[in-house]
Write an enzyme that holds these catalytic residues in place. Structure first.
Site: not given
Length: 293
Positions: A12, A57, A175, A218, A246
């Site tokens: 990688k 790399t 809300r 959901q 929230h």
């Protein structure tokens, strides 16, 4: 005790890349983080230190820079496909390649109401993403969005959930609903107008979030994914991750004040993380599109 090396080994590299296309006085900026992940028969380097099959790399990094110079980067999906096919097509020891690209957005600075030719400001945390996988003569493209922060101040409810001795959350029929969208969608095939498709999918996600009256995050997640699949036939499936950011109503009664859904405390923790996949019934087999490596 028997000790063996697993069947898949990877090499990688991660590269930060900024390109400036100078077409006359108006410049065009691309700001990318490119991650290359190459799969191959690399047992020898792990077991004996024989590096004959290892693409360094440094080589992977320089390939990214050279490809950005030799031809315009263009859409990140096309750039990823070019890189992946180069690595698998030129290195006999490389059997598969995954190229992940994040595109960091910049907006032109407005001067006297007009966009400046060569001055930019960073457009927040949102990133356009893609992960291109090439294996043999097949390619899979998964694109998406990270860090798209959304909020609507009404049009969301949450009630009817179980309550026990540890429940303190009040039910509400009005809300704030806020989240930071991570969206991934798997394309079917190639030859797609990647920019147009990305823009339209982003628009559908935003419009659905804004207009869907939500009884739960959901429900909103499903509606967002459904809207994409119904209108974008090039998409096989959508995966969404939506943290529930929230906003709690502040109790102002100790000060003799009434709080009519006007003053909130924005909590960064705790939060609920809502995740889901919306899949087309006739979707092509995903192959290694979602493999993590």
């Amino acid at each position: 005790m028997a000790i063996t090396l697993g069947p898949n080994q990877y090499g990688k590299a991660e590269v930060r890349l900024v390109t400036v296309r100078r077409d006359g006085p108006v410049h065009h900026l691309k700001d990318l983080t490119v991650s290359t992940s190459l799969r191959g028969e690399l047992a020898a380097t792990h077991l004996t230190g024989d590096n004959a099959g290892v693409l360094a790399t440094d080589t992977q990094k320089n390939t990214v820079y050279a490809f950005a110079k030799e031809a315009p980067v263009g859409e990140i999906e096309d750039f990823g496909l070019r890189l992946a096919r180069h690595f698998t097509g030129t290195q006999a020891n490389i059997t598969g390649a995954r190229i992940k690209i994040d595109e960091h957005g910049w907006d032109r600075i407005a001067v006297d109401g007009a966009p400046h030719d060569h001055a930019f400001s960073r457009s927040g945390d949102e990133r356009r993403t893609t992960a291109v996988t090439v294996q043999g003569d097949r390619a899979w493209v998964v694109s998406g969005i990270d860090g798209l922060t959304l909020l609507k101040s009404t049009g969301s409810e949450f009630h009817g959930f179980p309550r026990d001795e540890y429940t303190t959350l009040a039910e509400t029929d009005d809300r704030i609903l806020a989240t930071a969208v991570t969206a991934r969608w798997r394309y079917q095939g190639e030859g797609i107008d990647w920019a147009e498709s990305h823009g339209e999918i982003r628009r559908l996600l935003l419009e659905t979030f804004a207009t869907k009256h939500s009884l739960s995050l959901q429900q909103t997640l499903y509606a967002m994914g459904q809207s994409v699949l119904e209108r974008r036939p090039e998409v096989a499936e959508v995966r969404l991750s939506l943290p529930n950011k929230h906003h709690f109503l502040v109790d102002l009664s100790p000060f003799g004040l009434k709080n009519d859904n006007e003053v909130f405390y924005a909590a960064d923790r705790p939060y609920g993380l809502i995740e889901g996949t919306i899949l087309r019934d006739d979707a092509e087999d995903p192959g290694p599109a979602w493999d993590i490596h």
